[in-house]
Design a protein around this motif. Structure first.
Motif, mmCIF file in Angstrom:
data_model
loop_
_atom_site.group_PDB
_atom_site.id
_atom_site.type_symbol
_atom_site.label_atom_id
_atom_site.label_comp_id
_atom_site.label_asym_id
_atom_site.label_seq_id
_atom_site.Cartn_x
_atom_site.Cartn_y
_atom_site.Cartn_z
ATOM 1 N N ALA A 220 -7.641 7.909 -15.166
ATOM 2 C CA ALA A 220 -7.915 7.360 -13.926
ATOM 3 C C ALA A 220 -6.866 6.636 -13.407
ATOM 4 N N TYR A 221 -6.188 5.913 -14.429
ATOM 5 C CA TYR A 221 -5.059 5.130 -13.977
ATOM 6 C C TYR A 221 -3.650 6.025 -13.570
ATOM 7 N N ARG A 222 -3.682 7.290 -14.212
ATOM 8 C CA ARG A 222 -2.616 7.981 -13.983
ATOM 9 C C ARG A 222 -2.764 8.829 -12.668
ATOM 10 N N ASP A 223 -4.035 8.915 -12.141
ATOM 11 C CA ASP A 223 -4.291 9.303 -10.905
ATOM 12 C C ASP A 223 -4.276 8.384 -9.652
ATOM 13 N N ALA A 224 -4.646 7.186 -9.937
ATOM 14 C CA ALA A 224 -5.190 6.166 -8.853
ATOM 15 C C ALA A 224 -3.888 5.910 -7.979
ATOM 16 N N GLY A 225 -2.801 5.519 -8.675
ATOM 17 C CA GLY A 225 -1.623 4.903 -7.919
ATOM 18 C C GLY A 225 -1.786 3.720 -7.437
ATOM 19 N N ALA A 226 -0.758 3.119 -6.626
ATOM 20 C CA ALA A 226 -0.940 1.950 -5.925
ATOM 21 C C ALA A 226 -1.671 1.952 -4.839
ATOM 22 N N PRO A 227 -2.255 0.666 -4.333
ATOM 23 C CA PRO A 227 -2.283 -0.637 -4.894
ATOM 24 C C PRO A 227 -3.085 -0.878 -6.163
ATOM 25 N N PHE A 228 -3.934 0.147 -6.769
ATOM 26 C CA PHE A 228 -4.853 -0.027 -7.845
ATOM 27 C C PHE A 228 -4.266 -0.234 -9.373
ATOM 28 N N VAL A 229 -2.999 0.493 -9.466
ATOM 29 C CA VAL A 229 -2.374 0.562 -10.949
ATOM 30 C C VAL A 229 -0.734 0.368 -10.499
ATOM 31 N N ARG A 230 -0.163 0.032 -11.471
ATOM 32 C CA ARG A 230 1.376 0.103 -11.488
ATOM 33 C C ARG A 230 1.735 0.373 -13.115
ATOM 34 N N ALA A 231 2.523 1.560 -13.264
ATOM 35 C CA ALA A 231 2.848 1.663 -14.576
ATOM 36 C C ALA A 231 4.069 0.654 -15.000
ATOM 37 N N LEU A 232 4.104 0.132 -16.255
ATOM 38 C CA LEU A 232 4.815 -0.931 -16.701
ATOM 39 C C LEU A 232 5.667 -0.077 -17.984
ATOM 40 N N ALA A 233 6.775 -0.795 -18.193
ATOM 41 C CA ALA A 233 7.395 -0.394 -19.469
ATOM 42 C C ALA A 233 6.690 -0.591 -20.791
ATOM 43 N N PRO A 234 6.830 0.080 -21.656
ATOM 44 C CA PRO A 234 6.328 -0.536 -22.897
ATOM 45 C C PRO A 234 6.453 -1.604 -23.542
ATOM 46 N N GLU A 235 7.691 -2.266 -23.272
ATOM 47 C CA GLU A 235 8.192 -3.381 -23.750
ATOM 48 C C GLU A 235 7.626 -4.599 -22.771
ATOM 49 N N ALA A 236 6.656 -3.921 -21.735
ATOM 50 C CA ALA A 236 5.931 -5.275 -20.857
ATOM 51 C C ALA A 236 5.006 -6.050 -21.395
ATOM 52 N N VAL A 237 4.499 -5.442 -22.670
ATOM 53 C CA VAL A 237 3.167 -6.245 -23.353
ATOM 54 C C VAL A 237 4.056 -7.586 -24.034
ATOM 55 N N ASP A 238 5.122 -7.216 -24.777
ATOM 56 C CA ASP A 238 5.724 -8.355 -25.429
ATOM 57 C C ASP A 238 6.414 -9.263 -24.617
ATOM 58 N N THR A 239 6.717 -8.960 -23.446
ATOM 59 C CA THR A 239 7.408 -9.676 -22.399
ATOM 60 C C THR A 239 6.140 -10.665 -21.993
#
Length: 355
Positions: A220-239
């Motif tokens: 669902a996340y891969r399909d929904a797109g904005a404004p529902f979801v935004r794909a982040l960089a893998p390092e975003a969790v650490d940030t």
């Protein structure tokens, strides 16, 4: 013949004795057996490690755990380990889903996966280590409870007699692991997904929605797109973890598996990276996260009656959920505004979302 069938309980005990400091999960993987089989091999033994098979039903194990007093609760998946110190209490039974809602220990339990249970005593350099351990049908750990200094040993002894089952054999029958279910998408239902997403009033409605549409969370996340979801960089969790620490706000961190989800609500104060691991090492909460396992991260916004619920959710290369983090918005401690700013500032994904 399955190679694991050649690994006898005697051999398991010998390997355990040869590697006393090796984690059970790592030793089980090295031997090619389930972790439950590793524990079962010590049932009926009188050596430095002893185990008893118990009824795993949470309607019995959770009330018993309430008597232990201060303990450490542990729930993990392949990429994250979530540890909370506190007392069990406020147990809510349920055939399909149950809950523990004590002040520190917050669990969502799926009883159908609580298939094998043990009480374990291990003699260590620091003294006797006592734990209750629950496993699913494949023999993978679902939830563990470790007693601490000051835990009630009379309650432990009561559990040893009251929870035991008739079968006290040192071998265990397990089932094959269920095949991993990666991103399940249904682009033909995209308009319905977006329309129903906008109508949600509670985050718990999301799972029912995607199931109805023959999708799963990641699909669902891969399909929904904005404004529902935004794909982040893998390092975003650490940030994100660093930003939450620096801001001093409270968040909720969810880590789970098929049988249990464990939740931390509070601050994150101490981060200690070690190799591929990022470690939260706070007095009542530890999180051990394999950063190198993170393949996809999504910033997700779901409408609720109290305003939007914004989360950061990490998945591994097989599409399995590693963890979720939410801002806290209850009991007058609303940190969701600051949390929203942190999420908004996280770096977007540099590569295209997998098909």
């Amino acid at each position: 013949m399955d190679a694991s069938s050649l690994i006898t309980p005697e051999l398991i005990r010998q390997r355990r004795a040869d590697n006393p400091k090796m984690r059970d999960r790592d030793l089980a993987d090295a031997l090619g057996v389930s972790e439950a089989a590793l524990v079962a091999a010590h049932v009926g033994q009188s050596g430095p490690r002893r185990a008893w098979r118990i009824d795993p039903d949470p309607d019995r194990t959770m009330p018993a755990a309430e008597g232990f007093g201060d303990v450490m609760a542990l729930t993990r998946n392949l990429s994250a380990v979530h540890e909370k110190v506190g007392r069990y209490g406020d147990y809510h039974p349920g055939k399909h889903a149950a809950m523990v809602l004590s002040e520190a220990i917050d669990l969502r339990i799926f009883p159908g996966h609580w298939r094998h249970g043990f009480l374990v005593e291990t003699e260590t350099e620091g003294g006797m280590r006592r734990s209750m351990q629950i496993f699913d049908g494949a023999g993978d750990a679902v939830h563990k409870i470790f007693l601490r200094d000051g835990s009630d040993l009379s309650a432990w002894q009561a559990a040893k007699s009251g929870l035991l089952i008739a079968d006290q054999s040192e071998q265990i029958e397990t089932e094959p692991r269920v095949a991993l279910d990666g991103a399940r998408r249904n682009p033909d239902k995209l308009d319905i997904l977006r329309a129903e997403w906008r109508k949600m009033t509670d985050t718990h409605q999301f799972q029912r929605l995607v199931s109805k549409l023959k999708m799963n969370r990641l699909g669902a996340y891969r399909d929904a797109g904005a404004p529902f979801v935004r794909a982040l960089a893998p390092e975003a969790v650490d940030t994100m973890l660093h930003a939450v620490r620096d801001a001093g706000i409270e968040i909720m961190v969810f880590v789970g598996n098929c049988g249990c989800i464990q939740i931390h609500t509070g601050r994150i104060d101490t981060l200690r990276p070690m190799g591929p691991w990022q470690n939260v090492m706070d007095p009542g909460f530890n999180l051990h996260l394999r950063r190198d396992h993170i393949a996809e991260v999504w910033a997700v916004e779901k409408p609720t009656q109290r305003g939007p619920a914004v989360s950061v959710e990490a998945f591994d290369a097989d599409g399995q959920l590693i963890l979720q983090a939410f801002g806290v918005g209850k009991d007058g401690r609303d940190s969701r505004v600051e949390w929203g700013r942190i999420v908004e500032a996280l770096q977007g994904a540099q590569t295209e979302t997998p098909a």
